[in-house]
Write a protein that holds these residues in place. Sequence first.
Motif, PDB file in Angstrom:
ATOM      1  N   VAL A  67       0.843  -1.194   0.000  1.00 26.49           N
ATOM      2  CA  VAL A  67       0.000   0.000   0.000  1.00 26.49           C
ATOM      3  C   VAL A  67       0.875   1.240   0.000  1.00 26.49           C
ATOM      4  N   ARG A  68       1.901   1.227   0.852  1.00 22.92           N
ATOM      5  CA  ARG A  68       2.833   2.362   0.895  1.00 22.92           C
ATOM      6  C   ARG A  68       3.642   2.443  -0.397  1.00 22.92           C
ATOM      7  N   TYR A  69       4.031   1.297  -0.920  1.00 17.35           N
ATOM      8  CA  TYR A  69       4.869   1.268  -2.112  1.00 17.35           C
ATOM      9  C   TYR A  69       4.155   1.863  -3.321  1.00 17.35           C
ATOM     10  N   TYR A  70       2.896   1.466  -3.524  1.00 20.80           N
ATOM     11  CA  TYR A  70       2.166   1.914  -4.714  1.00 20.80           C
ATOM     12  C   TYR A  70       1.478   3.265  -4.530  1.00 20.80           C
ATOM     13  N   PHE A  71       1.006   3.551  -3.302  1.00 24.32           N
ATOM     14  CA  PHE A  71       0.160   4.728  -3.110  1.00 24.32           C
ATOM     15  C   PHE A  71       0.714   5.754  -2.119  1.00 24.32           C
ATOM     16  N   GLY A  72       1.695   5.391  -1.336  1.00 27.10           N
ATOM     17  CA  GLY A  72       2.232   6.298  -0.331  1.00 27.10           C
ATOM     18  C   GLY A  72       1.535   6.167   1.000  1.00 27.10           C
ATOM     19  N   ASN A  73       0.197   6.105   0.971  1.00 28.01           N
ATOM     20  CA  ASN A  73      -0.574   5.897   2.197  1.00 28.01           C
ATOM     21  C   ASN A  73      -1.978   5.412   1.830  1.00 28.01           C
ATOM     22  N   ARG A  74      -2.740   5.067   2.855  1.00 26.54           N
ATOM     23  CA  ARG A  74      -4.091   4.533   2.676  1.00 26.54           C
ATOM     24  C   ARG A  74      -5.019   5.583   2.051  1.00 26.54           C
ATOM     25  N   GLU A  75      -4.871   6.852   2.431  1.00 25.36           N
ATOM     26  CA  GLU A  75      -5.735   7.901   1.907  1.00 25.36           C
ATOM     27  C   GLU A  75      -5.660   7.977   0.385  1.00 25.36           C
ATOM     28  N   ASN A  76      -4.441   7.920  -0.142  1.00 24.16           N
ATOM     29  CA  ASN A  76      -4.267   7.971  -1.590  1.00 24.16           C
ATOM     30  C   ASN A  76      -4.904   6.776  -2.274  1.00 24.16           C
ATOM     31  N   LEU A  77      -4.803   5.603  -1.641  1.00 20.90           N
ATOM     32  CA  LEU A  77      -5.414   4.403  -2.204  1.00 20.90           C
ATOM     33  C   LEU A  77      -6.930   4.558  -2.246  1.00 20.90           C
ATOM     34  N   LEU A  78      -7.527   5.025  -1.156  1.00 26.77           N
ATOM     35  CA  LEU A  78      -8.977   5.169  -1.122  1.00 26.77           C
ATOM     36  C   LEU A  78      -9.458   6.234  -2.105  1.00 26.77           C
ATOM     37  N   PHE A  79      -8.651   7.270  -2.296  1.00 26.72           N
ATOM     38  CA  PHE A  79      -9.011   8.270  -3.300  1.00 26.72           C
ATOM     39  C   PHE A  79      -9.030   7.642  -4.686  1.00 26.72           C
ATOM     40  N   GLU A  80      -8.048   6.790  -4.981  1.00 24.44           N
ATOM     41  CA  GLU A  80      -8.010   6.128  -6.284  1.00 24.44           C
ATOM     42  C   GLU A  80      -9.225   5.242  -6.481  1.00 24.44           C
ATOM     43  N   VAL A  81      -9.688   4.606  -5.398  1.00 27.79           N
ATOM     44  CA  VAL A  81     -10.897   3.788  -5.487  1.00 27.79           C
ATOM     45  C   VAL A  81     -12.086   4.670  -5.849  1.00 27.79           C
ATOM     46  N   ALA A  82     -12.243   5.781  -5.135  1.00 23.81           N
ATOM     47  CA  ALA A  82     -13.346   6.697  -5.409  1.00 23.81           C
ATOM     48  C   ALA A  82     -13.271   7.236  -6.831  1.00 23.81           C
ATOM     49  N   LYS A  83     -12.080   7.586  -7.254  1.00 17.44           N
ATOM     50  CA  LYS A  83     -11.885   8.132  -8.592  1.00 17.44           C
ATOM     51  C   LYS A  83     -12.243   7.104  -9.656  1.00 17.44           C
ATOM     52  N   GLN A  84     -11.821   5.854  -9.457  1.00 14.91           N
ATOM     53  CA  GLN A  84     -12.089   4.805 -10.436  1.00 14.91           C
ATOM     54  C   GLN A  84     -13.580   4.534 -10.564  1.00 14.91           C
ATOM     55  N   ILE A  85     -14.264   4.460  -9.426  1.00 15.69           N
ATOM     56  CA  ILE A  85     -15.689   4.142  -9.443  1.00 15.69           C
ATOM     57  C   ILE A  85     -16.502   5.273 -10.070  1.00 15.69           C
ATOM     58  N   GLY A  86     -16.119   6.505  -9.774  1.00 21.35           N
ATOM     59  CA  GLY A  86     -16.899   7.632 -10.259  1.00 21.35           C
ATOM     60  C   GLY A  86     -16.456   8.200 -11.577  1.00 21.35           C
ATOM     61  N   GLU A  87     -15.475   7.565 -12.218  1.00 19.58           N
ATOM     62  CA  GLU A  87     -14.900   8.115 -13.443  1.00 19.58           C
ATOM     63  C   GLU A  87     -15.941   8.311 -14.537  1.00 19.58           C
ATOM     64  N   GLU A  88     -16.819   7.331 -14.694  1.00 24.11           N
ATOM     65  CA  GLU A  88     -17.815   7.409 -15.770  1.00 24.11           C
ATOM     66  C   GLU A  88     -18.772   8.576 -15.558  1.00 24.11           C
ATOM     67  N   SER A  89     -19.299   8.726 -14.340  1.00 24.74           N
ATOM     68  CA  SER A  89     -20.276   9.783 -14.091  1.00 24.74           C
ATOM     69  C   SER A  89     -19.635  11.157 -14.039  1.00 24.74           C
ATOM     70  N   ASN A  90     -18.309  11.219 -13.917  1.00 25.89           N
ATOM     71  CA  ASN A  90     -17.634  12.506 -13.811  1.00 25.89           C
ATOM     72  C   ASN A  90     -17.107  13.026 -15.148  1.00 25.89           C
ATOM     73  N   ARG A  91     -17.365  12.312 -16.228  1.00 22.80           N
ATOM     74  CA  ARG A  91     -16.912  12.793 -17.523  1.00 22.80           C
ATOM     75  C   ARG A  91     -17.737  13.992 -17.965  1.00 22.80           C
ATOM     76  N   PRO A  92     -17.127  14.946 -18.657  1.00 18.50           N
ATOM     77  CA  PRO A  92     -17.898  16.088 -19.162  1.00 18.50           C
ATOM     78  C   PRO A  92     -19.030  15.608 -20.067  1.00 18.50           C
ATOM     79  N   LEU A  93     -20.186  16.207 -19.920  1.00 18.76           N
ATOM     80  CA  LEU A  93     -21.347  15.787 -20.708  1.00 18.76           C
ATOM     81  C   LEU A  93     -21.250  16.301 -22.136  1.00 18.76           C
TER      82      LEU A  93
END
Length: 220
Positions: A67-93
Motif C-alpha cells: 500500500v505504501r509502495y504503490y500509493f504512499g498511504n491509505r488515503e491515496n489508495l482510497l481516493f483512487e478507489v473513489a476516482k475509479q468508481i466515479g470516473e464514468e459519471s464525472n466525464r464532461p457531458l
Amino acid sequence: MGKGQGQPGKSAAKLASRGKGRPTASEAGVGRDALIDAARALLQELPPSQVTSTAIARKANADPALVRYYFGNRENLLFEVAKQIGEESNRPLPPGDPLALLEDMIRGTFRFTRSAKHMQRLMIEELDSASSPEVREKMREWNRSPVSNYARILEFDDEGELREFDPFFMYLAVVGISDFFVSGAPLIELLAPSGTTKEELAKSYEDFVVRLITDGVRKR
C-alpha cells in the motif's frame, strides 16, 4: 572491519525495509490494480474506518507494505478507489437533450452508490478530513465535476424545457437520495412490501427518483 561490514548491513536492512512486499507482489501477481480491487470489495462490506491497509492487503493476499509502495498511504489508495468508481459519471457531458442528460446523471449516481455501498460515507468521513492537503484538493476537484455537469445541462436547454435549479444543490440532493437507500437499509427493510426483493426495490426506487426530479424541473 566492523565499520566496513556494518555499513552494507545497514544498507541492506534499509532496502529490505523499503522494498518489503515487492517480492510478494511479483510472486503472487499482486499489483496496484489488485489493491484497488480489494479496497473496493471491502467497501461493499465494511464502513471506511475498518478498511485499513492491513485489511486491504489481506484481501489482496499481499503485504501491507505494498500500500505504501504503490500509493504512499491509505488515503491515496482510497481516493483512487473513489476516482475509479466515479470516473464514468464525472466525464464532461456531451451536448444533448437536457432531460435525458439529467436522467443519465441521476442513474449514474445510483450506479456509483451501488458500486461501493459505503463510498459516499468514505468521501464524507474519510477523504474530506484527510490529513493530506493534496488528497483533499483532489477530492474537492473531483466532486466539482458533477456539479459542472449539472450546470452544463442548463446550458444545453436552448428551448427552455427546464426550470432553473442550483447545480450544487441538485448534486447534493441526488447524492443524498441515492445514498439513503444504503445508509437507511434497516428502515427500508422494515417497511419494504412483503415478497419484494432488494433488487426489485432498488430498481423501483431509482425509477421513482428519476421521475420525481425530472418531472419537478420540467416546465409544464
